[in-house]
Each structure stands twice: as C-alpha cells, then as structure tokens.
Design an enzyme around this catalytic site. Structure first.
Site, PDB file in Angstrom:
ATOM      1  N   ASP A 169       5.323   4.450   3.861  1.00 26.36           N
ATOM      2  CA  ASP A 169       5.100   5.865   4.172  1.00 26.36           C
ATOM      3  C   ASP A 169       6.408   6.444   4.683  1.00 26.36           C
ATOM      4  OD1 ASP A 169       2.206   7.492   4.661  1.00 26.36           O
ATOM      5  OD2 ASP A 169       3.970   8.394   5.579  1.00 26.36           O
ATOM      6  N   ASP A 229     -11.220   9.834  -3.130  1.00 25.35           N
ATOM      7  CA  ASP A 229     -12.441  10.635  -3.091  1.00 25.35           C
ATOM      8  C   ASP A 229     -12.336  11.836  -4.023  1.00 25.35           C
ATOM      9  OD1 ASP A 229     -11.560  13.231  -1.319  1.00 25.35           O
ATOM     10  OD2 ASP A 229     -10.550  11.428  -0.648  1.00 25.35           O
ATOM     11  N   GLU A 238       0.862  -1.177   0.000  1.00 26.02           N
ATOM     12  CA  GLU A 238       0.000   0.000   0.000  1.00 26.02           C
ATOM     13  C   GLU A 238       0.896   1.223   0.000  1.00 26.02           C
ATOM     14  OE1 GLU A 238      -3.325   2.508   2.546  1.00 26.02           O
ATOM     15  OE2 GLU A 238      -2.307   0.820   3.507  1.00 26.02           O
ATOM     16  N   ASP A 258      -2.540  12.165  -1.338  1.00 27.76           N
ATOM     17  CA  ASP A 258      -2.660  13.623  -1.409  1.00 27.76           C
ATOM     18  C   ASP A 258      -2.892  14.003  -2.871  1.00 27.76           C
ATOM     19  OD1 ASP A 258      -2.280  16.382  -1.463  1.00 27.76           O
ATOM     20  OD2 ASP A 258      -0.653  16.333   0.003  1.00 27.76           O
TER      21      ASP A 258
END
Length: 219
Positions: free
Chosen positions: A72, A157, A47, A121
């Site tokens: 990350d 989204d 991920e 982002d």
C-alpha cells in the site's frame, strides 16, 4: 493500541524491520531477494492495496509456513499492520510501501506464488480506468511476477468492477478460471478462508453479495 499522529507512525515505520519503504536501502535492493529477506524458501504471497493489512495479517496467521507481503502507498495504513505483526511475532509478514504501478521494481519475474486483490477502489469513472487495479496494464504486470503455476485471486463487493475484470481477462490466456457473483452461496466459499475485512462486513450486512474469482496464466 493508543492513537498516534502520522509523523509518529511514519517514524516507527522507518524503524520497523517489516516495513520496506522509500528512504531505506532495502527498498532499492529488495527486487528478487524476498526469500533472503524472510530467511527461507517458503511461498511468497502478496496482497495488493492492502490498506490496514487485515487480509495480509489474517492469511499469515492461518498459514505460518508461507510469507506474506502487504502493499500500500499509505504509510499510516501500513503502520497498523506492521505494529500488529510485530506485537504478535508474525515473522512471515512484511509491508511494502509503494504504488502498485511500481510492482516490477519490487519483484522479479516469476518470484511470486500468489496474488490477492481484495476490495480495491472501483474507480467507476471512465477517465479513471487507468487506475483500476484489474485493468490490462496491471494484469500484464501481475503475469510477469507470478510463477507459471501461481494463482491470482480477486475479491470485491463491486459488481461493475468485477464484470470489468472478467472482460479484461478475455484478452489473456488463462486457465483454471473460476468465479462467482455470490461467494457466500458458492462452492468457492472456503477459498477465502473465512477472512472478512471491516468493509466486507459492512457491505455484507447491507445485503451486498461478494464476488470472487481465481485463475492462473497459461503463458
């Protein structure tokens, strides 16, 4: 779990076997050796920009016979997922603390079975296009590390970022491409395995539709 300051979290990351980060010898040698790290030949799934690791952890719980790696750069975010995995004895989870742009240093060609990009982002400003995780440069890197039949899955989204990603993909040879601008009213719904991150819940409660796509590279 009690709140801890960043220095304590960073110290615990250094002691955690499921965190691979700069300063550890394994960070320099893990390239192409992830199956050795996990001690099996199970599928490898990553991920990108995993944040607290909500998706990584949830997938690992649902699919114990696959290995999951959350990536990350923020150590305090990685700490949270790492501690949860250890507490719940999720041995099929690891976290890699690095910039996504360095992905080729961590994974060998055709090493991965699946990539998830979840709610990155959006970087809406034109000058920030180079930082969008679905730009051409990043997609090239993903193609390199994915196996020929490996899936790339993208969930967001943000409509503008999703449309941008679709446009970028017109420059690549891909197959089995499916997408929707309204995941929760789509035949593709089951493919997200019922997993909702904190921010996904926030946006859906505000009425924002969730976009999703999947595809495989043809070459």
């Amino acid at each position: 779990m009690a709140k801890k300051n960043k220095l304590t979290k960073f110290s615990e990351n250094m002691a955690s076997k499921n965190v691979i980060e700069p300063g550890k010898e394994l960070f320099e040698t893990i390239h192409g050796k992830w199956n050795e790290f996990f001690g099996n030949d199970n599928e490898l799934v990553i991920e990108l920009a995993c944040g607290w690791g909500e998706y990584t952890i949830s997938l690992a719980e649902k699919f114990p016979n696959k290995n999951f790696i959350g990536i990350d750069i923020k150590g305090d975010r990685v700490w949270r997922g790492s501690q949860y995995a250890q507490t719940h004895e999720l041995n099929n989870v690891a976290f890699l603390r690095t910039h996504i742009i360095e992905i080729l240093k961590a994974f060998d060609q055709n090493e991965l079975d699946e990539i998830w990009l979840t709610f990155p982002d959006p970087r809406p400003k034109e000058r920030d296009e180079k930082h969008r995780l679905c730009n051409r440069s990043f997609i090239e890197k993903y193609r390199h590390v994915l196996k020929p039949d490996g899936w790339f899955r993208f969930k967001t989204d943000n409509t503008e970022l999703f449309e941008y990603g679709l446009q970028v993909l017109t420059e690549f040879n891909i197959r089995d491409h499916e997408f929707t601008f309204d995941l929760y009213n789509s035949p593709l719904l089951e493919e997200h395995h019922g997993i909702k991150t904190k921010y996904e819940r926030i946006w859906t409660e505000k009425g924002e539709k969730i976009k999703y796509m999947k595809f495989r590279f043809s070459d």
